[in-house]
Design an enzyme around this catalytic site. Structure first.
Site, mmCIF file in Angstrom:
data_model
loop_
_atom_site.group_PDB
_atom_site.id
_atom_site.type_symbol
_atom_site.label_atom_id
_atom_site.label_comp_id
_atom_site.label_asym_id
_atom_site.label_seq_id
_atom_site.Cartn_x
_atom_site.Cartn_y
_atom_site.Cartn_z
ATOM 1 N N LYS A 58 7.684 9.902 16.871
ATOM 2 C CA LYS A 58 6.975 10.502 15.710
ATOM 3 C C LYS A 58 7.373 9.504 14.470
ATOM 4 O O LYS A 58 8.353 9.454 14.192
ATOM 5 C CB LYS A 58 7.596 11.933 15.277
ATOM 6 N N HIS A 78 8.912 10.804 8.910
ATOM 7 C CA HIS A 78 8.122 11.450 7.775
ATOM 8 C C HIS A 78 9.009 11.769 6.806
ATOM 9 O O HIS A 78 10.340 11.454 6.940
ATOM 10 C CB HIS A 78 7.914 13.088 8.462
ATOM 11 N N HIS A 107 11.043 14.152 7.387
ATOM 12 C CA HIS A 107 11.247 14.535 9.066
ATOM 13 C C HIS A 107 12.002 15.641 9.632
ATOM 14 O O HIS A 107 13.465 15.187 9.947
ATOM 15 C CB HIS A 107 11.516 13.049 9.667
#
Length: 551
Positions: free
Chosen positions: A140, A143, A146
């Protein structure tokens, strides 16, 4: 150590009057924060710190009286030139020439080691700490906040349905993120959720095909993370997230069962009772009904494995505050399992960043944020009149942009949420990372222009202006700030210290001119500015900021 030598001298005199060992008094003697409005003393001793009797009068008036009585018994000497009192404190002013000579000598001699070995740390034993931080999800993209969750099962099924092996090779995280978005939509269907849990179960059962796919995801993710971490100046000794411990989590479940801690619910899930009265008023779920592990089970396995492997004095977990409950449960279960070292585990939580957008839109990935900071900084540098010709403007913009992000992030309590603002973060004036970098570059430029100061040639009598004294006083406080941050694990103390140092240095730079001064005065001022720059650079590096020398 500059501050230490003065503290010891003051403690020695206090010790004779109070009949207490000097080492018991050291921590009660602190450097006085610099004031913009008036000149202040250099150190203060808190009278309340030696009043052990709780029945004693601790009112402001009583403390003031005690301070005055103590001050009357103290004498000025070669170190202390003036003694006064404040609200419950005895204040000490150090001989001005001795202050300048000692501080400058210590900073220039110790360089990056300045105040690291301060006496304040003498009671803090050298320890080995394992720190888990960052914790992004496998496959992923980073972020900005995150949050960690178990997405492996979903991702595995998603790749089987929507994945492309060529795209996986060329841009792994981007492709896996696209797959994750697609499967997330499909996860509303119960059959998809069942496939995801089957994938995860196969992973724990060491199914070769499933394991091979997960290893690819992990390998590609880590490669990409290493590249992004490099931009942040971050290096990890070890990459091992909770998903790394799937196999060992089954051993943890066996241990919990053997210790009589694992209970089964009607639905077949495994729980651990955390309530004091053993009435299940508080419990933690550690096993799914199909026997597979959960995030907390794998974190238990990770903690036990790391302690066995590293035999560390403390384990610190740095994650967002929404996981506070998770870590409370984690440490409680470890204690119930008989691991005394659970007392030495700590969760350092951070808040959420609100209102952050890039020009590309709402979904914020760390790499997008770093790119945005760099491009905005390049734009600002190009339009600024003071910008000089720089060898590598993109690299400089990256370092300044990162400083801007770090300082905005670290200014308050770590656990506080805050509203992000690009305009505020990238201001060249005010309490920003850009201002820290600008100050450092300006002071470095001064050294380049006039050469480094030789301390042996410095006449410290030339550094008696209020602006010079304020900088010297502030340099005295550095070890206290480091000590405070080491105790509560909050970087805001260092941030506040560096911003004040930059403002004091900027005022001194404007008023204490080097160019056009007599050689003696110029040399003394150069020495002062060099010391300020060194401490500024030291503090910035502690925060993960690379100081720039041009901008």
């Amino acid at each position: 150590m500059a501050a230490c030598s003065f503290r010891r001298s003051i403690a020695s005199q206090l010790s004779k009057i109070l009949d207490l060992p000097p080492e018991n008094l050291i921590k009660s003697i602190s450097a006085v924060p610099v004031s913009k409005k008036r000149q202040v003393a250099d150190f203060q001793f808190s009278v309340d710190s030696i009043t052990e009797d709780r029945s004693s009068d601790h009112s402001a008036q009583a403390l003031q009286l005690r301070a005055q009585m103590l001050a009357e018994k103290l004498k000025r000497d070669a170190v202390v030139s003036e003694i006064s009192t404040g609200p419950g404190t005895v204040n000490f002013t150090i001989n001005r020439e001795l202050l300048a000579k000692t501080v400058l000598q210590q900073v220039l001699k110790d360089g990056s080691e300045y105040e690291i070995k301060s006496e304040l740390f003498s009671t803090v034993p050298r320890q080995k700490a394992v720190i888990e931080f960052s914790s992004p999800n496998i496959a992923k993209k980073f972020h900005i906040g995150h949050l960690r969750s178990t997405i492996i099962g979903l991702l595995g099924v998603g790749f089987q349905q929507f994945g492309d092996k060529e795209k996986l090779k060329s841009s792994p995280l981007q492709h896996l993120f696209e797959v994750y978005v697609q499967i997330n939509k499909a996860a509303e269907d119960e059959n998809t959720r069942k496939l995801a849990s089957d994938f995860f179960r196969k992973l724990e059962e060491h199914d070769e095909e499933t394991l091979s796919l997960w290893k690819q995801f992990r390998s590609f993710s880590i490669e990409e993370y290493i590249r992004i971490y490099k931009r942040l100046g971050v290096h990890f000794d070890e990459y091992s997230g909770e998903s790394f411990y799937q196999e060992k989590s089954q051993e943890v479940l066996k241990m919990l069962e053997e210790k009589g801690l694992l209970q089964k619910t009607m639905k077949g899930t495994g729980i651990v009772d955390l309530s004091e009265k053993r009435d299940l008023s508080s419990f933690s779920t550690v096993m799914r009904s199909d026997g597979t592990s959960l995030y907390i089970t794998r974190d238990l396995a990770a903690a036990i494995d790391r302690m066995n492997k590293h035999n560390c004095d403390s384990m610190i977990y740095v994650t967002d505050k929404s996981q506070s409950n998770h870590f409370q449960h984690l440490f409680q279960i470890l204690k119930l399992m008989g691991y005394d070292w659970a007392e030495r585990c700590q969760h350092v939580s951070f808040g959420l960043v609100q209102g952050m957008k890039t020009r590309r839109g709402e979904v914020i990935f760390l790499e997008d944020v770093l790119d945005e900071a760099r491009s905005r900084m390049l734009q600002n540098m190009a339009s600024a009149k003071t910008t000089k010709e720089i060898e590598n403007p993109a690299d400089t913009a990256e370092k300044i942009g990162l400083a801007a992000l770090i300082i905005q992030d670290f200014q308050g309590l770590l656990s506080s949420d805050y509203q992000f603002s690009w305009d505020r973060a990238l201001q060249s004036r005010g309490d920003t990372g850009v201002f820290l970098q600008y100050t450092h570059a300006r002071l470095h430029s001064l050294e380049q222009m006039h050469g480094n100061a030789e301390l042996t040639a410095v006449n410290v009598a030339c550094l008696q202006e209020p602006e010079a004294i304020s900088v010297l006083q502030h340099l005295l406080r550095y070890d206290e700030v480091l000590y405070r941050s080491s105790q509560d694990l909050q970087p805001k103390h260092i941030v506040s210290y560096l911003l004040t140092l930059s403002h004091l240095a900027a005022v001194a730079h404007k008023t204490l001119l080097v160019k056009g001064s007599t050689p003696e005065r110029a040399q003394a001022r150069l020495c002062l500015f060099q010391a300020a720059r060194l401490v500024l650079a030291n503090g910035m590096k502690l925060l993960g900021i690379t100081p720039v020398t041009q901008m």
